[in-house]
Design a protein around this motif. Structure first.
Motif, mmCIF file in Angstrom:
data_model
loop_
_atom_site.group_PDB
_atom_site.id
_atom_site.type_symbol
_atom_site.label_atom_id
_atom_site.label_comp_id
_atom_site.label_asym_id
_atom_site.label_seq_id
_atom_site.Cartn_x
_atom_site.Cartn_y
_atom_site.Cartn_z
ATOM 1 N N LEU A 1 18.106 46.497 -30.081
ATOM 2 C CA LEU A 1 17.492 46.657 -31.403
ATOM 3 C C LEU A 1 17.865 47.963 -32.099
ATOM 4 O O LEU A 1 18.244 47.922 -33.273
ATOM 5 N N PRO A 2 17.796 49.110 -31.437
ATOM 6 C CA PRO A 2 18.141 50.343 -32.160
ATOM 7 C C PRO A 2 19.549 50.319 -32.760
ATOM 8 O O PRO A 2 19.752 50.768 -33.885
ATOM 9 N N THR A 3 20.487 49.763 -32.040
ATOM 10 C CA THR A 3 21.866 49.684 -32.533
ATOM 11 C C THR A 3 21.988 48.651 -33.644
ATOM 12 O O THR A 3 22.634 48.894 -34.667
ATOM 13 N N LEU A 4 21.347 47.504 -33.450
ATOM 14 C CA LEU A 4 21.488 46.420 -34.426
ATOM 15 C C LEU A 4 20.731 46.671 -35.726
ATOM 16 O O LEU A 4 21.122 46.153 -36.766
ATOM 17 N N VAL A 5 19.675 47.463 -35.681
ATOM 18 C CA VAL A 5 18.921 47.737 -36.911
ATOM 19 C C VAL A 5 19.840 48.340 -37.972
ATOM 20 O O VAL A 5 19.777 47.962 -39.144
ATOM 21 N N LYS A 6 20.706 49.245 -37.563
ATOM 22 C CA LYS A 6 21.635 49.861 -38.519
ATOM 23 C C LYS A 6 22.516 48.817 -39.188
ATOM 24 O O LYS A 6 22.726 48.839 -40.398
ATOM 25 N N GLY A 7 23.037 47.887 -38.402
ATOM 26 C CA GLY A 7 23.875 46.827 -38.952
ATOM 27 C C GLY A 7 23.092 45.876 -39.843
ATOM 28 O O GLY A 7 23.585 45.439 -40.883
ATOM 29 N N LEU A 8 21.863 45.559 -39.439
ATOM 30 C CA LEU A 8 21.021 44.664 -40.237
ATOM 31 C C LEU A 8 20.695 45.297 -41.583
ATOM 32 O O LEU A 8 20.737 44.629 -42.619
ATOM 33 N N VAL A 9 20.383 46.576 -41.555
ATOM 34 C CA VAL A 9 20.076 47.291 -42.796
ATOM 35 C C VAL A 9 21.300 47.300 -43.712
ATOM 36 O O VAL A 9 21.189 47.059 -44.912
ATOM 37 N N ALA A 10 22.473 47.546 -43.156
ATOM 38 C CA ALA A 10 23.690 47.542 -43.963
ATOM 39 C C ALA A 10 23.955 46.157 -44.552
ATOM 40 O O ALA A 10 24.306 46.025 -45.725
#
Length: 156
Positions: free
Chosen positions: A35-44
């Motif tokens: 989740l911490p890594t993917l949140v950045k991608g989801l936000v982008a």
């Protein structure tokens, strides 16, 4: 890397994969290392040029919060601005999905409008208080549960 691909189709497929990974981790382990890594991608992806990619990104955020809102809580300072921005998206489906994402991110599906209001009074939540008023909290908390039925393809 696929979340940044030039093809909107590839970005959508990557978001679907991310959603399944997160859901499996949360349901089986009770925590997501991804989740911490993917949140950045989801936000982008939630600000992508493609409305389909924006819709899918907000849908993934909503579904993660729906499975385990507590997993999303440490990421609210990054996720909430994205969801709030999506509330004014020019595409009506993205707006509708953002309302549901807000509902789950702030525990409004449990009827805990007071809990959400209290969180918004904390140091962490104060920054969002200007954008999340009581009327928005109330309206979002009253969304019918069945309004998420359109997400069945996202969830399975």
């Amino acid at each position: 890397r696929s979340l940044k691909d030039e093809s909107a189709w590839v970005r959508q497929a990557a978001l679907s994969g991310a959603q399944h990974l997160l859901r499996c981790e949360l349901e089986t382990l009770g925590v997501s290392a991804s989740l911490p890594t993917l949140v950045k991608g989801l936000v982008a992806c939630a600000t992508d040029d493609s409305s389909e990619v924006r819709l899918k990104a907000v849908s993934v955020l909503k579904n993660v919060a729906k499975v385990d809102a507590s997993a999303m809580q440490p990421h609210l300072p990054v996720v909430l601005p994205t969801v709030l921005s999506a509330l004014s998206d020019r595409h009506p489906n993205v707006k509708a999905k953002a309302e549901r994402a807000l509902r789950y991110c702030l525990w409004l599906n449990t009827g805990e409008v007071d809990e959400a209001a209290n969180w918004l009074k904390t140091n962490e939540g104060k920054v969002f208080r200007a954008k999340i008023n009581d009327a928005l909290l109330k309206r979002t908390s009253l969304l019918p549960e069945y309004s998420d039925a359109s997400d069945t393809s996202d969830v399975e």
